[in-house]
Motif scaffolding. Sequence first.
Motif, PDB file in Angstrom:
ATOM      1  N   VAL A 129     -14.372  10.197   6.323  1.00  0.00           N
ATOM      2  CA  VAL A 129     -15.100   8.961   6.049  1.00  0.00           C
ATOM      3  C   VAL A 129     -14.281   7.723   6.413  1.00  0.00           C
ATOM      4  O   VAL A 129     -14.813   6.747   6.927  1.00  0.00           O
ATOM      5  CB  VAL A 129     -15.518   8.907   4.556  1.00  0.00           C
ATOM      6  N   GLY A 130     -12.998   7.752   6.110  1.00  0.00           N
ATOM      7  CA  GLY A 130     -12.124   6.624   6.420  1.00  0.00           C
ATOM      8  C   GLY A 130     -12.401   5.380   5.599  1.00  0.00           C
ATOM      9  O   GLY A 130     -12.300   4.268   6.098  1.00  0.00           O
ATOM     10  N   ALA A 131     -12.740   5.548   4.333  1.00  0.00           N
ATOM     11  CA  ALA A 131     -13.091   4.410   3.486  1.00  0.00           C
ATOM     12  C   ALA A 131     -11.877   3.698   2.906  1.00  0.00           C
ATOM     13  O   ALA A 131     -11.975   2.544   2.509  1.00  0.00           O
ATOM     14  CB  ALA A 131     -13.996   4.876   2.340  1.00  0.00           C
ATOM     15  N   PHE A 132     -10.726   4.360   2.843  1.00  0.00           N
ATOM     16  CA  PHE A 132      -9.561   3.795   2.176  1.00  0.00           C
ATOM     17  C   PHE A 132      -8.387   3.658   3.138  1.00  0.00           C
ATOM     18  O   PHE A 132      -8.006   4.616   3.807  1.00  0.00           O
ATOM     19  CB  PHE A 132      -9.137   4.682   0.998  1.00  0.00           C
ATOM     20  N   ALA A 133      -7.801   2.464   3.171  1.00  0.00           N
ATOM     21  CA  ALA A 133      -6.587   2.244   3.953  1.00  0.00           C
ATOM     22  C   ALA A 133      -5.372   2.666   3.140  1.00  0.00           C
ATOM     23  O   ALA A 133      -4.408   3.199   3.669  1.00  0.00           O
ATOM     24  CB  ALA A 133      -6.470   0.776   4.348  1.00  0.00           C
ATOM     25  N   THR A 134      -5.420   2.423   1.846  1.00  0.00           N
ATOM     26  CA  THR A 134      -4.302   2.729   0.952  1.00  0.00           C
ATOM     27  C   THR A 134      -4.848   3.355  -0.322  1.00  0.00           C
ATOM     28  O   THR A 134      -5.763   2.800  -0.935  1.00  0.00           O
ATOM     29  CB  THR A 134      -3.533   1.438   0.575  1.00  0.00           C
ATOM     30  N   VAL A 135      -4.287   4.484  -0.708  1.00  0.00           N
ATOM     31  CA  VAL A 135      -4.644   5.135  -1.972  1.00  0.00           C
ATOM     32  C   VAL A 135      -3.353   5.285  -2.767  1.00  0.00           C
ATOM     33  O   VAL A 135      -2.343   5.743  -2.228  1.00  0.00           O
ATOM     34  CB  VAL A 135      -5.311   6.511  -1.734  1.00  0.00           C
ATOM     35  N   THR A 136      -3.381   4.899  -4.030  1.00  0.00           N
ATOM     36  CA  THR A 136      -2.188   4.956  -4.881  1.00  0.00           C
ATOM     37  C   THR A 136      -2.469   5.857  -6.092  1.00  0.00           C
ATOM     38  O   THR A 136      -2.693   5.371  -7.197  1.00  0.00           O
ATOM     39  CB  THR A 136      -1.785   3.541  -5.344  1.00  0.00           C
ATOM     40  N   PRO A 137      -2.459   7.178  -5.872  1.00  0.00           N
ATOM     41  CA  PRO A 137      -2.829   8.092  -6.956  1.00  0.00           C
ATOM     42  C   PRO A 137      -1.915   8.016  -8.167  1.00  0.00           C
ATOM     43  O   PRO A 137      -2.405   8.071  -9.303  1.00  0.00           O
ATOM     44  CB  PRO A 137      -2.787   9.476  -6.309  1.00  0.00           C
ATOM     45  N   ASP A 138      -0.609   7.889  -7.970  1.00  0.00           N
ATOM     46  CA  ASP A 138       0.301   7.821  -9.123  1.00  0.00           C
ATOM     47  C   ASP A 138       0.018   6.589  -9.966  1.00  0.00           C
ATOM     48  O   ASP A 138      -0.032   6.658 -11.193  1.00  0.00           O
ATOM     49  CB  ASP A 138       1.765   7.836  -8.669  1.00  0.00           C
TER      50      ASP A 138
END
Length: 85
Positions: free
Chosen positions: A41-50
């Motif tokens: 999908v490419g919806a997120f440039a940056t994901v910060t799970p922690d």
Amino acid sequence: MTELHEYTALQLHQLLQRREVSPVELTRHYLARIERLDGEVGAFATVTPDAALARARHVEEHVPTAAPLWGMPVADKDLNRRAGV
């Protein structure tokens, strides 16, 4: 069985308020969904799970449930710098 992402925001809020789902559980669900689908999908440039999980734990333990949008995971645009990111 209905998946968490299929509920409306109001339904999720009600589940959270009744403690049928926790902020951490909801955050994990959405993080897993992002991991599974975002490559396509490419919806997120940056994901910060922690950071997301740490915030969800903080909300669970320290924020009153009466707070607006209590426990709801939120994604925002990467338009502004964010501390630690």
